[in-house]
Design an enzyme around this catalytic site. Structure first.
Site, short mmCIF file in Angstrom:
data_model
loop_
_atom_site.label_atom_id
_atom_site.label_comp_id
_atom_site.label_asym_id
_atom_site.label_seq_id
_atom_site.Cartn_x
_atom_site.Cartn_y
_atom_site.Cartn_z
N GLU A 135 47.50 -32.67 4.42
CA GLU A 135 47.03 -33.81 4.51
C GLU A 135 46.39 -35.09 3.69
OE1 GLU A 135 43.20 -34.64 8.81
OE2 GLU A 135 44.19 -32.83 8.51
N SER A 233 43.63 -24.74 7.17
CA SER A 233 42.76 -25.11 6.72
C SER A 233 41.52 -24.98 8.54
CB SER A 233 41.99 -26.60 6.77
OG SER A 233 41.25 -26.91 7.07
#
Length: 321
Positions: A135, A233
């Protein structure tokens, strides 16, 4: 006839919300529908979401996971993962006249748009996130090299030297620890009070809600089990949030990774799942616990979610046809 041994009572606090968020659900559907419409194989650049079980199931349906676009043939569809990609990736796919489907979470796309807007306004951009996460790579890749500075810690925030302290803006990765990020933002704001903030918090609703549910569970539980993959994450952050709240926490892929030694002396166990972990994995852990313990299951609800995201038109048209 031998009597069955008496099983130890165990209370399971099920965190809610947990598991799939709207962005993950949409990304998985995009791969599934693409395989249905175009046939196998469909290529996927990077893991569609960070969960081993999800990836293996999609692979069994005909998805081929690759790391870079140059591993994909021109004549097969390619899906970009929920984490987002640098601008150069769709540009290259367009140059090669590939059929590509962008499964980037709309909340990640929002961060991309804001970063672009700040850049066009001439602001220097600070991105709070984890180096190397797809990301972060995707968000930094929206802008020219050097336009975004990555900040990972409070120490980074204190050491950062901007070109113009009065002309800064910040953005964040969507899956961070809410508390850790607040500390970094506070350190930056103390030094640069004119720094522009996102219109709306970049850490997504799903990350925030799941962390709040874990905080609530952790006040009552002796142990926390977080179901999710180690490269996820948001799942890693859930285990960290539980541990910080004083509740020993273990991140596990599935029921097979459960170590019953962890449960010695435990009367109440909290159970949650990262935003990329399917609910059947949660049920699998509960079923395994039920083999050893007399379970009482309670729900610990921090929020209710009703968010949905539309599929790309090329797939939603196929659905309605």
């Amino acid at each position: 006839m031998t009597a069955s041994p008496v099983r130890t009572p165990l209370t399971v606090l099920l965190a809610a919300p947990r598991g799939f968020c709207a962005g993950v659900d949409r990304a998985i559907q995009i791969v599934e529908r693409a395989i249905e419409k175009f046939g196998a194989p469909v290529y996927v650049r990077h893991e569609i979401v960070h969960n081993r079980h999800v990836v293996e199931r999609l692979r069994s349906l005909g998805a081929i996971f690759v790391e870079e676009l140059d591993e994909c043939p021109d004549d097969r569809p390619v899906v970009f993962s929920a984490h987002g990609v640098p601008k150069s990736v769709p540009a290259e796919a367009g140059r090669r006249q590939m059929l590509y489907l962008d499964a980037t979470c709309p909340l990640v796309s929002k961060v991309h748009v804001e970063a672009q807007r700040h850049h066009e306004a001439g602001k220097e951009i600070v991105l709070i996130g984890h180096a190397g996460h797809p990301e972060v790579i995707g968000t930094m890749g929206q802008l020219p090299d050097g336009a975004v500075t990555l900040i990972e810690t409070v120490e980074d925030a204190l050491a950062f030297t901007p070109k113009d302290p009065a002309n800064l803006a910040f953005a964040t990765q969507t899956t961070l620890s809410v508390d850790d990020t607040a500390g970094i933002v506070a350190a930056l704001r103390a030094r640069f009070p004119l720094m522009a903030a996102p219109h709306k918090e970049d850490i997504c609703y799903a990350t925030t809600n799941r962390q709040e549910a874990v905080k609530s569970v952790s006040t009552r539980a002796d142990l926390l089990l977080v179901i999710g993959s180690a490269n996820s994450s948001n799942s890693v952050r859930l285990a960290e949030v539980g541990a910080r709240a004083g509740c020993p926490a273990h991140l596990i892929d599935d029921a097979q990774a459960l170590d019953f030694a962890w449960l010695d002396g435990v009367r109440t166990v909290g159970v949650t799942a990262g935003a990329s972990a399917p609910e059947d994995l949660v049920q699998g852990v509960i079923d395994r616990l039920a083999e050893r313990f007399d379970l009482t299951i309670e729900m610990e609800e921090a929020a209710r979610e009703a968010v949905t995201f539309k599929l790309p038109r090329v797939l939603s048209e196929a659905e309605s046809a």
